[in-house]
Design a protein around this motif. Sequence first.
Motif, PDB file in Angstrom:
ATOM      1  N   SER A  60      42.180  50.166  23.124  1.00 24.08           N
ATOM      2  CA  SER A  60      41.033  50.760  23.819  1.00 24.08           C
ATOM      3  C   SER A  60      40.558  49.831  24.924  1.00 24.08           C
ATOM      4  CB  SER A  60      39.873  51.003  22.846  1.00 24.08           C
ATOM      5  OG  SER A  60      40.300  51.808  21.786  1.00 24.08           O
ATOM      6  N   MET A  61      40.460  50.386  26.116  1.00 25.68           N
ATOM      7  CA  MET A  61      39.961  49.594  27.246  1.00 25.68           C
ATOM      8  C   MET A  61      38.435  49.665  27.206  1.00 25.68           C
ATOM      9  SD  MET A  61      42.655  50.781  30.195  1.00 25.68           S
ATOM     10  CE  MET A  61      42.410  52.528  29.963  1.00 25.68           C
ATOM     11  N   GLN A  62      37.811  48.503  27.205  1.00 25.94           N
ATOM     12  CA  GLN A  62      36.346  48.488  27.074  1.00 25.94           C
ATOM     13  C   GLN A  62      35.741  47.475  28.046  1.00 25.94           C
ATOM     14  OE1 GLN A  62      35.824  47.584  22.843  1.00 25.94           O
ATOM     15  NE2 GLN A  62      36.235  45.435  23.206  1.00 25.94           N
ATOM     16  N   SER A  63      35.984  47.750  29.325  1.00 22.76           N
ATOM     17  CA  SER A  63      35.457  46.860  30.345  1.00 22.76           C
ATOM     18  C   SER A  63      34.503  47.643  31.260  1.00 22.76           C
ATOM     19  CB  SER A  63      36.613  46.260  31.142  1.00 22.76           C
ATOM     20  OG  SER A  63      36.130  45.396  32.131  1.00 22.76           O
ATOM     21  N   PRO A  64      33.229  47.695  30.903  1.00 22.59           N
ATOM     22  CA  PRO A  64      32.283  48.475  31.703  1.00 22.59           C
ATOM     23  C   PRO A  64      32.143  47.899  33.110  1.00 22.59           C
ATOM     24  CG  PRO A  64      31.307  47.692  29.628  1.00 22.59           C
ATOM     25  CD  PRO A  64      32.618  47.006  29.772  1.00 22.59           C
ATOM     26  N   PRO A  65      31.774  48.684  34.099  1.00 20.65           N
ATOM     27  CA  PRO A  65      31.354  50.074  33.913  1.00 20.65           C
ATOM     28  C   PRO A  65      32.504  51.088  33.943  1.00 20.65           C
ATOM     29  CG  PRO A  65      30.924  49.383  36.180  1.00 20.65           C
ATOM     30  CD  PRO A  65      31.453  48.175  35.459  1.00 20.65           C
ATOM     31  N   VAL A  66      33.690  50.697  34.492  1.00 22.25           N
ATOM     32  CA  VAL A  66      34.700  51.730  34.736  1.00 22.25           C
ATOM     33  C   VAL A  66      36.135  51.296  34.402  1.00 22.25           C
ATOM     34  CG1 VAL A  66      33.402  53.063  36.463  1.00 22.25           C
ATOM     35  CG2 VAL A  66      34.735  51.069  37.200  1.00 22.25           C
ATOM     36  N   ASN A  67      36.285  50.251  33.595  1.00 24.14           N
ATOM     37  CA  ASN A  67      37.640  49.750  33.268  1.00 24.14           C
ATOM     38  C   ASN A  67      38.470  49.513  34.522  1.00 24.14           C
ATOM     39  OD1 ASN A  67      37.380  49.698  30.463  1.00 24.14           O
ATOM     40  ND2 ASN A  67      38.038  51.827  30.228  1.00 24.14           N
ATOM     41  N   SER A  68      37.855  48.887  35.534  1.00 21.18           N
ATOM     42  CA  SER A  68      38.641  48.624  36.739  1.00 21.18           C
ATOM     43  C   SER A  68      39.642  47.506  36.435  1.00 21.18           C
ATOM     44  CB  SER A  68      37.748  48.252  37.920  1.00 21.18           C
ATOM     45  OG  SER A  68      36.994  47.111  37.615  1.00 21.18           O
ATOM     46  N   LEU A  69      40.797  47.596  37.105  1.00 22.94           N
ATOM     47  CA  LEU A  69      41.906  46.691  36.786  1.00 22.94           C
ATOM     48  C   LEU A  69      41.810  45.426  37.628  1.00 22.94           C
ATOM     49  CD1 LEU A  69      44.681  49.480  36.671  1.00 22.94           C
ATOM     50  CD2 LEU A  69      43.305  48.604  34.774  1.00 22.94           C
ATOM     51  N   SER A  70      41.015  44.499  37.138  1.00 20.22           N
ATOM     52  CA  SER A  70      40.898  43.198  37.802  1.00 20.22           C
ATOM     53  C   SER A  70      42.056  42.312  37.330  1.00 20.22           C
ATOM     54  CB  SER A  70      39.573  42.541  37.411  1.00 20.22           C
ATOM     55  OG  SER A  70      39.578  42.315  36.010  1.00 20.22           O
ATOM     56  N   LEU A  71      42.180  41.132  37.938  1.00 20.44           N
ATOM     57  CA  LEU A  71      43.228  40.202  37.521  1.00 20.44           C
ATOM     58  C   LEU A  71      43.057  39.838  36.048  1.00 20.44           C
ATOM     59  CD1 LEU A  71      45.642  38.385  38.148  1.00 20.44           C
ATOM     60  CD2 LEU A  71      44.052  36.682  39.028  1.00 20.44           C
ATOM     61  N   ASP A  72      41.820  39.541  35.647  1.00 17.19           N
ATOM     62  CA  ASP A  72      41.571  39.187  34.245  1.00 17.19           C
ATOM     63  C   ASP A  72      41.922  40.337  33.314  1.00 17.19           C
ATOM     64  OD1 ASP A  72      40.676  36.774  35.039  1.00 17.19           O
ATOM     65  OD2 ASP A  72      38.544  37.155  34.661  1.00 17.19           O
ATOM     66  N   PHE A  73      41.505  41.521  33.725  1.00 13.86           N
ATOM     67  CA  PHE A  73      41.745  42.695  32.883  1.00 13.86           C
ATOM     68  C   PHE A  73      43.248  42.947  32.722  1.00 13.86           C
ATOM     69  CE2 PHE A  73      42.302  47.140  31.918  1.00 13.86           C
ATOM     70  CZ  PHE A  73      41.279  47.437  31.036  1.00 13.86           C
TER      71      PHE A  73
END
Length: 201
Positions: A60-73
């Motif tokens: 489950s992707m849980q990176s608010p606000p929108v699960n944007s795909l950053s380098l860390d993510f």
Amino acid sequence: MALRAALRQKCGLIGILSQPSSSGSHSRVSAVLVSQMRNNATSPKIKVDFNQSTGVAVLSMQSPPVNSLSLDFLTELCISVEKLEMDRACRGLIITSSLPKVFSAGLDILEMYGKSPERCGEFWRAVQEMWLKMYSSNMVTIAAINGSSPAGGCLLSLTCDYRIMSDNPRYSIGLNETLLGIVAPFGTDKNIIKNTHTCSN
Ligand SMILES: CCCCCCCC/C=C\C=C\CC(=O)SCCNC(=O)CCNC(=O)[C@H](O)C(C)(C)COP(=O)(O)OP(=O)(O)OC[C@H]1O[C@@H](n2cnc3c(N)ncnc32)[C@H](O)[C@@H]1OP(=O)(O)O
């Protein structure tokens, strides 16, 4: 049976796709993975539930606000997938979002503005690593698209073997990144219309 057949079919593909890369593009994630395993760290942006009895993991992707795909993510995503791949008991992976309304907003726009060329290079390598890792995974992969999934979110779902999307007219999916001047390579969107199934929300 269907799961097994899909897995067999995929393993043939993996033989081709998992040839060692001369660019060494997987080495960064592996290095991070090793150091993270050593530290036994847990990821706050990604939650993984692995069911031993079914052999299926839900990521489950849980990176608010929108699960944007950053380098860390992206790095955490790859690490999570890599960990599951190392567990031979894990045969299937479902990727979904724990946020309401959004599966993933795609690439993090802030990663593409005012960053050094080195950072941009690292970011785009991580994007490439993500979709190669997902596409060549030895697990059967399913995107359970429970919210909007533009651009890179759509790309993420396209790397999976199957896509199922909530049948909600407020949710959109597609490769809309051309509006930002980012052009998808030919063929990236070939399966989206054919293979995205919808279900009631
Ligand atoms: C060599 C490598 C090869 C790679 C191959 C490439 C192949 C090409 C394939 C894919 C390419 C992808 C490129 C991209 O992904 S570019 C990103 C494009 N994404 C978008 O345009 C999405 C924009 N966002 C939305 O449409 C909406 O936000 C939505 C996801 C529908 C959610 O709507 P809503 O719930 O109403 O939320 P808000 O719009 O209010 O947003 C909330 C906050 O989130 C911020 N946000 C939104 N999207 C992003 C993003 N992508 N990155 C960073 N931040 C984002 C938004 O600004 C709000 O922030 P704040 O509250 O501070 O205002």
